[in-house]
Design a protein around this motif. Structure first.
Motif, PDB file in Angstrom:
ATOM      1  N   MET A   1    -109.938  14.823  88.068  1.00  0.00           N
ATOM      2  CA  MET A   1    -108.882  13.797  88.076  1.00  0.00           C
ATOM      3  C   MET A   1    -107.570  14.434  88.532  1.00  0.00           C
ATOM      4  O   MET A   1    -107.005  15.273  87.833  1.00  0.00           O
ATOM      5  CB  MET A   1    -108.721  13.196  86.676  1.00  0.00           C
ATOM      6  CG  MET A   1    -107.688  12.086  86.597  1.00  0.00           C
ATOM      7  SD  MET A   1    -107.494  11.450  84.906  1.00  0.00           S
ATOM      8  CE  MET A   1    -109.143  10.832  84.591  1.00  0.00           C
ATOM      9  N   PRO A   2    -107.074  14.095  89.714  1.00  0.00           N
ATOM     10  CA  PRO A   2    -105.883  14.777  90.239  1.00  0.00           C
ATOM     11  C   PRO A   2    -104.607  14.471  89.458  1.00  0.00           C
ATOM     12  O   PRO A   2    -103.719  15.312  89.398  1.00  0.00           O
ATOM     13  CB  PRO A   2    -105.788  14.263  91.671  1.00  0.00           C
ATOM     14  CG  PRO A   2    -106.591  13.021  91.694  1.00  0.00           C
ATOM     15  CD  PRO A   2    -107.653  13.166  90.682  1.00  0.00           C
ATOM     16  N   ILE A   3    -104.476  13.278  88.856  1.00  0.00           N
ATOM     17  CA  ILE A   3    -103.290  12.934  88.069  1.00  0.00           C
ATOM     18  C   ILE A   3    -103.756  12.376  86.728  1.00  0.00           C
ATOM     19  O   ILE A   3    -104.486  11.389  86.681  1.00  0.00           O
ATOM     20  CB  ILE A   3    -102.397  11.918  88.792  1.00  0.00           C
ATOM     21  CG1 ILE A   3    -101.926  12.472  90.138  1.00  0.00           C
ATOM     22  CG2 ILE A   3    -101.193  11.553  87.922  1.00  0.00           C
ATOM     23  CD1 ILE A   3    -101.068  11.509  90.936  1.00  0.00           C
ATOM     24  N   GLU A   4    -103.343  13.043  85.643  1.00  0.00           N
ATOM     25  CA  GLU A   4    -103.696  12.613  84.292  1.00  0.00           C
ATOM     26  C   GLU A   4    -102.413  12.388  83.501  1.00  0.00           C
ATOM     27  O   GLU A   4    -101.514  13.233  83.516  1.00  0.00           O
ATOM     28  CB  GLU A   4    -104.562  13.669  83.608  1.00  0.00           C
ATOM     29  CG  GLU A   4    -104.985  13.316  82.203  1.00  0.00           C
ATOM     30  CD  GLU A   4    -105.922  14.346  81.593  1.00  0.00           C
ATOM     31  OE1 GLU A   4    -106.272  14.203  80.411  1.00  0.00           O
ATOM     32  OE2 GLU A   4    -106.289  15.300  82.307  1.00  0.00           O
ATOM     33  N   THR A   5    -102.317  11.271  82.804  1.00  0.00           N
ATOM     34  CA  THR A   5    -101.132  10.939  82.011  1.00  0.00           C
ATOM     35  C   THR A   5    -101.376  11.282  80.547  1.00  0.00           C
ATOM     36  O   THR A   5    -102.384  10.866  79.968  1.00  0.00           O
ATOM     37  CB  THR A   5    -100.776   9.452  82.151  1.00  0.00           C
ATOM     38  OG1 THR A   5    -100.546   9.156  83.534  1.00  0.00           O
ATOM     39  CG2 THR A   5     -99.506   9.129  81.367  1.00  0.00           C
ATOM     40  N   LEU A   6    -100.463  12.063  79.959  1.00  0.00           N
ATOM     41  CA  LEU A   6    -100.528  12.391  78.540  1.00  0.00           C
ATOM     42  C   LEU A   6     -99.662  11.408  77.765  1.00  0.00           C
ATOM     43  O   LEU A   6     -98.588  11.029  78.224  1.00  0.00           O
ATOM     44  CB  LEU A   6    -100.030  13.820  78.293  1.00  0.00           C
ATOM     45  CG  LEU A   6    -100.667  14.931  79.127  1.00  0.00           C
ATOM     46  CD1 LEU A   6    -100.103  16.284  78.707  1.00  0.00           C
ATOM     47  CD2 LEU A   6    -102.177  14.911  79.002  1.00  0.00           C
ATOM     48  N   ASP A   7    -100.094  11.034  76.569  1.00  0.00           N
ATOM     49  CA  ASP A   7     -99.335  10.043  75.800  1.00  0.00           C
ATOM     50  C   ASP A   7     -98.567  10.647  74.635  1.00  0.00           C
ATOM     51  O   ASP A   7     -97.961   9.921  73.848  1.00  0.00           O
ATOM     52  CB  ASP A   7    -100.256   8.934  75.295  1.00  0.00           C
ATOM     53  CG  ASP A   7    -101.340   9.456  74.346  1.00  0.00           C
ATOM     54  OD1 ASP A   7    -101.327  10.665  74.015  1.00  0.00           O
ATOM     55  OD2 ASP A   7    -102.199   8.642  73.937  1.00  0.00           O
ATOM     56  N   ILE A   8     -98.537  11.975  74.529  1.00  0.00           N
ATOM     57  CA  ILE A   8     -97.924  12.603  73.356  1.00  0.00           C
ATOM     58  C   ILE A   8     -96.424  12.357  73.266  1.00  0.00           C
ATOM     59  O   ILE A   8     -95.851  12.407  72.169  1.00  0.00           O
ATOM     60  CB  ILE A   8     -98.187  14.123  73.331  1.00  0.00           C
ATOM     61  CG1 ILE A   8     -97.647  14.802  74.602  1.00  0.00           C
ATOM     62  CG2 ILE A   8     -99.658  14.418  73.144  1.00  0.00           C
ATOM     63  CD1 ILE A   8     -97.683  16.312  74.551  1.00  0.00           C
ATOM     64  N   ALA A   9     -95.745  12.102  74.383  1.00  0.00           N
ATOM     65  CA  ALA A   9     -94.287  11.929  74.384  1.00  0.00           C
ATOM     66  C   ALA A   9     -93.866  10.467  74.398  1.00  0.00           C
ATOM     67  O   ALA A   9     -92.674  10.169  74.352  1.00  0.00           O
ATOM     68  CB  ALA A   9     -93.676  12.640  75.578  1.00  0.00           C
ATOM     69  N   GLU A  10     -94.833   9.560  74.484  1.00  0.00           N
ATOM     70  CA  GLU A  10     -94.492   8.143  74.498  1.00  0.00           C
ATOM     71  C   GLU A  10     -93.984   7.710  73.124  1.00  0.00           C
ATOM     72  O   GLU A  10     -94.392   8.244  72.112  1.00  0.00           O
ATOM     73  CB  GLU A  10     -95.731   7.311  74.882  1.00  0.00           C
ATOM     74  CG  GLU A  10     -96.272   7.607  76.273  1.00  0.00           C
ATOM     75  CD  GLU A  10     -95.354   7.128  77.393  1.00  0.00           C
ATOM     76  OE1 GLU A  10     -94.377   6.401  77.109  1.00  0.00           O
ATOM     77  OE2 GLU A  10     -95.614   7.476  78.551  1.00  0.00           O
TER      78      GLU A  10
END
Length: 219
Positions: free
Chosen positions: A1-10
């Motif tokens: 997966m070339p772009i992965e979004t992390l949700d830890i800072a949301e």
């Protein structure tokens, strides 16, 4: 997966991991941290391994592995934003139970591991922080552990000392939004006595790196 979004800072910031992108377009201000040994090219300049910068209205090229922090520059009232962070994230002492963290304003987001990389955000509200000089990282007791920190909001300084005494300070790096301090560990992952100290209330990202073959610790 070339772009992965992390949700830890949301819901405060958006963090994306970019992998093997020949060209990555940036519009609004972001902080890009190069997590690869291969340089990231920005016009006629480059970011080396574990170097970071604020980028805007440009294209990052040859992005082998990088973390991008979005929306850090969207807040007109940073004090109000940090108050919301304190209402959302637990204190680092409550999570880690390290005595040096007792009684100070130091908060942490959830932590996530992606492969050999661990990501956590911290908010330090106490000035001065007096977080305490340390060499070991009890929360990640893996041989060869490495770590750097990237400033997101506020100003601070990363301090290194010969002994567990600030009077033995030998190197200090100023931390401003977009700055990552130089790696301070040796080839075996040994750290000097060090600490982050606030100049103003701050938010920064810690990136933990494990040697190949090591297993991330239990969260």
């Amino acid at each position: 997966m070339p772009i992965e979004t992390l949700d830890i800072a949301e819901p405060f910031f958006t963090i994306r991991l970019i992998t093997d992108e020949r060209s990555y377009r940036v519009d609004d201000k972001v902080i890009l941290l190069n997590l690869s040994e291969n340089p990231v090219r920005i016009r006629k300049q480059s970011l080396g391994a574990l170097q970071s910068a604020v980028l805007a209205d440009t294209v990052a090229k040859d992005v082998t592995h990088a973390a991008v922090i979005e929306r850090f520059a969207d807040y007109d009232d940073e004090d109000a934003l940090m108050a919301r962070v304190r209402d959302t994230w637990p204190s680092a002492f409550d999570v880690r139970r390290e005595e040096r963290l007792r009684g100070i304003g130091h908060y942490m987001s959830p932590k996530t591991w992606v492969g050999q990389f661990g990501f956590t955000l911290y908010h330090s509200s106490t000035v001065p922080l007096n977080v305490g000089l340390h060499q070991e990282h009890a929360f990640c007791p893996v041989p060869g552990f490495r770590e750097v920190h990237t400033q997101i909001m506020g100003f601070g300084k990363m301090q290194q000392c010969r002994e567990k005494d600030l009077a033995t300070l030998y190197l200090e790096e100023l931390m401003a939004p977009g700055t990552t301090h130089r790696p301070m560990y040796d080839d075996e992952g040994n750290f000097p006595w060090h600490q982050f100290e606030t100049i103003t209330p701050s938010i920064f990202m810690a990136v933990e790196m494990l040697p190949e073959g090591a297993t991330p610790p239990e969260l």
